[in-house]
Design an enzyme around this catalytic site. Structure first.
Site, mmCIF file in Angstrom:
data_model
loop_
_atom_site.group_PDB
_atom_site.id
_atom_site.type_symbol
_atom_site.label_atom_id
_atom_site.label_comp_id
_atom_site.label_asym_id
_atom_site.label_seq_id
_atom_site.Cartn_x
_atom_site.Cartn_y
_atom_site.Cartn_z
ATOM 1 C CE LYS A 169 77.311 40.235 46.636
ATOM 2 N NZ LYS A 169 76.232 39.336 46.079
ATOM 3 C CD GLU A 204 75.494 46.027 54.879
ATOM 4 O OE1 GLU A 204 76.660 46.772 55.725
ATOM 5 O OE2 GLU A 204 75.453 46.397 53.740
ATOM 6 C CB SER A 210 76.774 37.654 38.660
ATOM 7 O OG SER A 210 75.120 37.317 38.950
HETATM 8 C C1 LIG Z 1 74.980 40.115 45.217
HETATM 9 C C2 LIG Z 1 74.913 39.079 43.798
HETATM 10 C C3 LIG Z 1 74.163 40.108 42.851
HETATM 11 C C4 LIG Z 1 73.844 41.381 42.988
HETATM 12 O O1 LIG Z 1 74.839 42.413 43.325
HETATM 13 P P1 LIG Z 1 75.396 43.627 42.228
HETATM 14 O O2 LIG Z 1 76.130 44.481 43.153
HETATM 15 O O3 LIG Z 1 74.269 44.304 41.537
HETATM 16 O O4 LIG Z 1 76.200 42.715 41.149
HETATM 17 C C5 LIG Z 1 74.229 39.493 41.508
HETATM 18 N N1 LIG Z 1 74.684 38.236 41.370
HETATM 19 C C6 LIG Z 1 74.951 37.512 42.443
HETATM 20 C C7 LIG Z 1 75.418 35.904 42.035
HETATM 21 C C8 LIG Z 1 75.299 38.002 43.743
HETATM 22 O O5 LIG Z 1 75.811 37.056 44.761
#
Ligand SMILES: *Cc1c(COP(=O)(O)O)cnc(C)c1O
Length: 407
Positions: free
Chosen positions: A94, A116, A383
Site C-alpha cells: 500500500k 477512511e 502483498s
Molecule cells: C489491503 C491489502 C490487500 C488488499 O488490497 P488490494 O487493493 O486488493 O491489493 C492485500 N494484501 C495486503 C497485505 C493488504 O494490506
C-alpha cells in the site's frame, strides 16, 4: 514517460470497456476533473517521476526481491516464486500508492490528505507518507474498528495523524466512509481524498494502478534475469485489486503468461454475508462512484461481506478486474478462510516467511492450482507481512496448528 505511467487503458472518461467511469455529484465531479488534470500533468513531469523513484528506492527499499520458494516448490511440483512486497517499509504494497497520492496532493498545493480505513492498513500507510512529505492526515475509522485494531490506531497517532471516530450506525467501515466523505465535501479544495485501492471514480483506478505497476515492471525484469524466461503463471489476491493490478499490468500483452486473481470465499460462497467473492458471485452495478461487479442485496445496496482477511472484504472490485474477467484474460477463483490459514502456516514453516492473511490467500490459490495440475512457474505477489495478524491467528487457530497457550 516512464513505463510506470504508460498504459493503454482506461479511455479519457475512465472506462475499461463498460466498467469504471465516474458517478458522483456535480460539485465533486469538478474536483475529480482537477485531480485528473493535475495527474495528467505530473505523470509526464520528470521531476515528479524522479522524486517518486527516489522514495521507492531509498525509503520503501525497492526493488523488492523475488525469492524462489524451494520447499514449497518441491512439495507441490511447481516452481513457486514470491514477489516480496512484504519487505517494503510498513510491510505491504500500500505504501507504493500512498506515496504517489500524497506527492500528488502536495504538488496540487493541498495541505491535508483524508481517508477512511477499516482494519487500519491503508490508514497507517497514508499516515506514513503524510508524515514523510509534511502534510496533515485525517483518518476516519469506525468506533468498533478503533477498539478492534488498537495497534494500528496507535501507529497512526504516533505518526501524527488525526484518527477520527465514526460513532453512528454499526460504527465500522461503511460509517467511516460516510464520515470521511462528509468531511471531504465540506472542503474539497485544501484536502485530497486518498482512495486505498484501484476503486472509486476516475482517475483513481488508473492512478492507483499506475503507482502500483512498479511491482510488475520490476518483477518482469527480475524474473527474466533469474530464469531467462517470463513466468508461466501469476497469482495475486484481490480485495479492491491494487496489488493484483500492480503485478498484472506489466504482463497483459504477454499471451504466454496466465494470470490468476483470487477472492475470499470466507466461510462459504452459499451464504450472503459470509464471503467477499465479488467477481465470482456478484453482478455488474454501480456503487462508491464507479461501475463494476458488485455484491448487492435486493434493494441494490452493498451486501454484508466477510473474510478472515480484513483487507479483502470489499463488496465491489476495481473496474479493470471486471474488464479483464469478461475478456477472459485473467481467471478469478476463490480461497476459503481455512485454506488461507493453512497456507499462512505452510509458508511460515516451509520458508520462514509469515505472510499477511490477505497474501496467504494468494499462496493458497497457487497451491490449489498446482494440485489441480498447473505446471511450470508460478509467481505469487506476496502483498504484505503477517506481523499484524499473529495474535489473531494464534487465538483462533493456534490449537489446530499445535500452538498451545503458554499462559
Ligand atoms: C489491503 C491489502 C490487500 C488488499 O488490497 P488490494 O487493493 O486488493 O491489493 C492485500 N494484501 C495486503 C497485505 C493488504 O494490506
Amino acid at each position: 514517460m516512464t513505463k510506470q505511467f504508460e498504459h493503454p487503458l482506461p479511455n479519457s472518461e475512465g472506462y475499461f470497456g463498460e466498467y469504471g467511469g465516474s458517478f458522483i455529484p456535480p460539485e465533486l465531479q469538478a474536483v475529480m476533473d482537477d485531480i485528473n488534470q493535475a495527474y495528467q500533468d505530473i505523470r509526464q513531469d520528470p521531476s515528479f517521476v524522479a522524486e517518486l523513484t527516489r522514495l521507492y528506492q531509498h525509503y520503501v527499499g525497492r526493488p523488492s526481491p523475488i525469492f524462489h520458494a524451494q520447499h514449497l516448490s518441491e512439495k507441490y511440483g511447481c516452481d513457486i516464486y514470491l514477489k516480496r512486497e512484504d519487505l517494503n517499509h510498513t510491510g505491504a504494497h500500500k505504501i507504493n500508492h500512498c506515496l504517489g497520492e500524497v506527492l500528488l496532493a502536495k504538488k496540487m498545493g493541498k495541505t491535508k490528505v483524508i481517508a477512511e480505513t477499516g482494519a487500519g492498513q491503508h490508514g497507517v500507510a497514508l499516515a506514513t507518507a503524510a508524515a514523510l512529505l509534511g502534510l496533515e492526515c485525517d483518518i476516519h475509522m469506525g468506533e468498533v474498528d478503533i477498539a478492534k485494531e488498537h495497534p494500528n490506531v496507535v501507529r497512526m497517532r504516533i505518526l501524527g495523524a488525526n484518527v477520527i471516530a465514526a460513532t453512528h450506525g454499526r460504527k465500522t467501515l461503511k460509517e467511516a466512509v460516510d464520515s470521511a466523505f462528509e468531511a471531504y465535501l465540506a472542503d474539497p479544495h485544501t484536502q485530497l481524498y486518498a482512495i486505498g485501492s484501484v476503486v472509486g471514480p476516475h482517475p483513481f483506478p488508473m492512478m492507483v494502478r499506475d503507482f502500483q505497476s512498479i511491482i510488475g515492471i520490476e518483477a518482469r525484469e527480475q524474473f527474466q534475469a533469474m530464469t531467462g524466461q517470463l513466468p508461466d503463471n501469476l497469482v495475486a489476491c484481490v480485495g479492491g485489486g491494487s496489488n493484483a493490478m500492480g503485478l498484472f499490468s506489466a504482463f497483459l500483452e504477454d499471451d504466454s503468461v496466465a494470470m490468476h486473481g483470487c477472492e475470499p470465499a470466507g466461510r462459504g460462497l452459499e451464504q450472503v454475508g459470509e464471503h467477499a467473492a465479488t467477481l465470482s458471485k456478484g453482478v455488474p452495478g454501480t456503487m462508491h462512484g464507479f461501475h463494476s461487479y458488485m455484491l448487492k442485496d435486493e434493494q441494490g445496496e452493498p451486501q454484508e461481506v466477510y473474510s478472515v482477511a480484513s483487507g479483502l472484504d470489499y463488496p465491489s472490485v476495481g473496474p479493470q478486474h471486471a474488464y479483464l474477467k469478461d475478456l477472459g484474460r485473467v481467471k478469478y477463483g476463490v480461497v476459503s478462510d481455512e485454506e488461507a490459514i493453512a497456507a499462512f502456516f505452510e509458508l511460515s514453516r516451509l520458508e520462514g516467511i509469515i505472510p499477511a492473511i490477505e497474501s496467504a490467500h494468494a499462496v493458497a490459490h497457487a497451491i490449489n492450482l498446482a494440485k489441480q495440475g498447473t505446471r511450470g512457474s508460478i509467481l505469487i505477489n506476496l502483498s504484505g507481512r503477517g506481523d499484524k495478524d499473529i495474535d489473531f491467528v494464534v487465538e483462533n487457530y493456534g490449537k489446530q496448528y499445535g500452538i498451545a497457550s503458554l499462559l
